[in-house]
Design an enzyme around this catalytic site. Structure first.
Site, PDB file in Angstrom:
ATOM      1  N   GLY A   1      15.548 -12.223  -7.739  1.00  0.00           N
ATOM      2  CA  GLY A   1      13.871 -13.201  -7.698  1.00  0.00           C
ATOM      3  C   GLY A   1      14.181 -14.340  -8.678  1.00  0.00           C
ATOM      4  O   GLY A   1      13.229 -15.309  -8.508  1.00  0.00           O
ATOM      5  N   GLY A   2      15.156 -14.684  -8.911  1.00  0.00           N
ATOM      6  CA  GLY A   2      15.485 -16.244  -9.757  1.00  0.00           C
ATOM      7  C   GLY A   2      15.005 -17.312  -8.839  1.00  0.00           C
ATOM      8  O   GLY A   2      14.416 -18.073  -9.305  1.00  0.00           O
ATOM      9  N   THR A   3      15.432 -17.205  -7.345  1.00  0.00           N
ATOM     10  CA  THR A   3      15.188 -18.038  -6.695  1.00  0.00           C
ATOM     11  C   THR A   3      13.845 -18.575  -6.363  1.00  0.00           C
ATOM     12  O   THR A   3      13.487 -19.429  -6.511  1.00  0.00           O
ATOM     13  CB  THR A   3      16.037 -18.021  -5.186  1.00  0.00           C
TER      14      THR A   3
ATOM     15  N   ASP B   1      32.909  14.335  -8.373  1.00  0.00           N
ATOM     16  CA  ASP B   1      34.061  13.281  -8.432  1.00  0.00           C
ATOM     17  C   ASP B   1      33.538  11.907  -7.837  1.00  0.00           C
ATOM     18  O   ASP B   1      34.283  10.839  -7.939  1.00  0.00           O
ATOM     19  CB  ASP B   1      35.320  13.663  -8.146  1.00  0.00           C
TER      20      ASP B   1
ATOM     21  N   HIS C   1      23.566 -13.020   6.181  1.00  0.00           N
ATOM     22  CA  HIS C   1      23.424 -14.138   5.171  1.00  0.00           C
ATOM     23  C   HIS C   1      24.725 -14.853   5.462  1.00  0.00           C
ATOM     24  O   HIS C   1      25.903 -14.928   4.801  1.00  0.00           O
ATOM     25  CB  HIS C   1      23.907 -13.752   3.654  1.00  0.00           C
TER      26      HIS C   1
ATOM     27  N   ASP D   1      16.883 -23.591   0.528  1.00  0.00           N
ATOM     28  CA  ASP D   1      18.122 -24.297   0.910  1.00  0.00           C
ATOM     29  C   ASP D   1      18.085 -24.243   2.572  1.00  0.00           C
ATOM     30  O   ASP D   1      17.660 -23.656   3.272  1.00  0.00           O
ATOM     31  CB  ASP D   1      19.348 -23.578   0.306  1.00  0.00           C
TER      32      ASP D   1
ATOM     33  N   ARG E   1      28.482 -13.145   2.984  1.00  0.00           N
ATOM     34  CA  ARG E   1      28.435 -14.425   2.240  1.00  0.00           C
ATOM     35  C   ARG E   1      29.683 -15.034   1.996  1.00  0.00           C
ATOM     36  O   ARG E   1      30.226 -16.260   1.917  1.00  0.00           O
ATOM     37  CB  ARG E   1      27.993 -14.465   0.896  1.00  0.00           C
ATOM     38  N   GLN E   2      30.772 -14.188   1.770  1.00  0.00           N
ATOM     39  CA  GLN E   2      32.326 -14.712   1.259  1.00  0.00           C
ATOM     40  C   GLN E   2      32.954 -15.002   2.607  1.00  0.00           C
ATOM     41  O   GLN E   2      33.638 -14.067   2.959  1.00  0.00           O
ATOM     42  CB  GLN E   2      32.741 -13.654   0.426  1.00  0.00           C
TER      43      GLN E   2
ATOM     44  N   LYS F   1      19.004 -25.952  -2.886  1.00  0.00           N
ATOM     45  CA  LYS F   1      19.296 -25.110  -4.037  1.00  0.00           C
ATOM     46  C   LYS F   1      20.692 -25.483  -4.581  1.00  0.00           C
ATOM     47  O   LYS F   1      21.548 -25.615  -4.208  1.00  0.00           O
ATOM     48  CB  LYS F   1      19.394 -23.647  -3.410  1.00  0.00           C
TER      49      LYS F   1
END
Ligand code: R5P
Length: 293
Positions: free
Chosen positions: A224-226, A35, A124, A168, A91-92, A191
């Site tokens: 990996g976009g950055t 479960d 972060h 950034d 981050r938040q 960024k």
């Protein structure tokens, strides 16, 4: 007795830290019921314990940590330390849209309530610059991987002709720490993030990277976009060779093909999260911190 406790997915780092600190290593046994619930098992009743667990993909890991910390306290543990090389939910730190949970604050109360000491690497943090603001009343340390990334670059032949590029302003300390250790030039981009997988990295007007080798550094490489966008923009500014080093690698290895297609020779990471790209050891950094925290 003092012990160091590791979890299955982080056995290698836990083993290295235990031997560096001269502590006995105990591994947690985990069972996942059909479960989805977790059964956590660890024998013994240490007086002081250092628990090592990176909190990438954090949700189940957090509950298991809560269970373990709670059980150790029940057994009389007087000092509990968390070493979470990757610390989740930092981050938040504000409510961006009405009703959003400020997860950093809740995590601060949660983990701060469980542990006497908390050590992490490159958390972060955005607007909160100091980890003690996240964990008031808990001895905590946010370690920078910058000098270690820079030392790795030096071993690869970095010199004043290399450029250490961060995406950034949040990467500024990482860039400068790495650049200093590598004896290279520091460069910080700007960024813009439009979505989880849609980012673009800009460089200051007039940046000339003609013929330069660029080492991209970041706290985490996730999609990996950055990284891919940074390589693209560095190439557009004249750079000819690209490498990347990150504190935390969480990307699937299939992404390597996309990195190579973007001209990135190699991507390496520090070993706080077990990953095939691990090439930079955090053991000494963390052990030295624990000795004085
Ligand atoms: C973002 O602010 C971080 O510093 C990283 O640049 C980011 O999380 C990397 O994510 P991705 O690899 O998905 O672009």
């Amino acid at each position: 007795m003092d012990i160091l406790i590791g979890f299955p997915e982080g056995e290698a780092l836990a083993g290295r830290l235990a031997s560096r600190l001269g502590l006995g290593l105990r591994m947690v046994a985990l069972h996942r019921f059909p479960d989805g619930e977790s059964l956590v098992r660890l024998e013994g009743a240490p007086e002081r314990a250092v628990i090592v667990r990176s909190l990438d993909r954090p949700n189940d890991k957090l509950v298991e940590l809560q269970f373990l910390a709670g059980a150790l306290r029940e057994r009389g543990c007087r000092e509990l330390t968390l070493v979470a090389p990757y610390l989740a939910y930092m981050r938040q730190d504000i409510e961006f849209r009405p009703g959003e949970v400020v997860s950093q604050r809740i995590m601060g109360r949660w983990l701060g309530g469980l542990f006497d000491r908390i050590v992490t690497v490159e958390p972060h943090l955005h607007r909160t610059h100091d980890l003690t603001a996240v964990f008031p009343g808990t001895r905590s340390a946010a370690l920078s991987a910058g000098p270690l990334l820079g030392r790795w670059a030096r071993e690869q032949g970095a010199d004043a002709g290399w450029v250490i590029l961060g995406p950034d302003e949040e990467s500024e300390h990482l860039v400068h720490g790495a650049a200093q250790a590598a004896g290279a030039q520091a460069l910080v981009g700007l960024k813009v993030r439009r979505g989880d997988h849609d980012v673009s990295v800009g460089l200051p007007a007039g940046t000339d990277l003609t013929g330069r080798t660029v080492l991209f550094v970041d706290d985490i490489v996730s999609s990996g976009g950055t990284l891919i966008d940074a390589a693209k923009v560095a190439r557009a500014h004249g750079a000819t060779r690209f490498l990347a080093a990150t504190a935390h690698a969480v990307f699937p290895m299939e992404r390597m093909a996309a990195f190579q297609a973007a001209g990135i020779e190699t991507v390496v990471s520090a070993d706080g999260i077990d990953h095939p790209t691990n090439a930079i050891g955090l053991t000494g950094l963390i052990a030295d911190c624990l000795a004085t925290l």
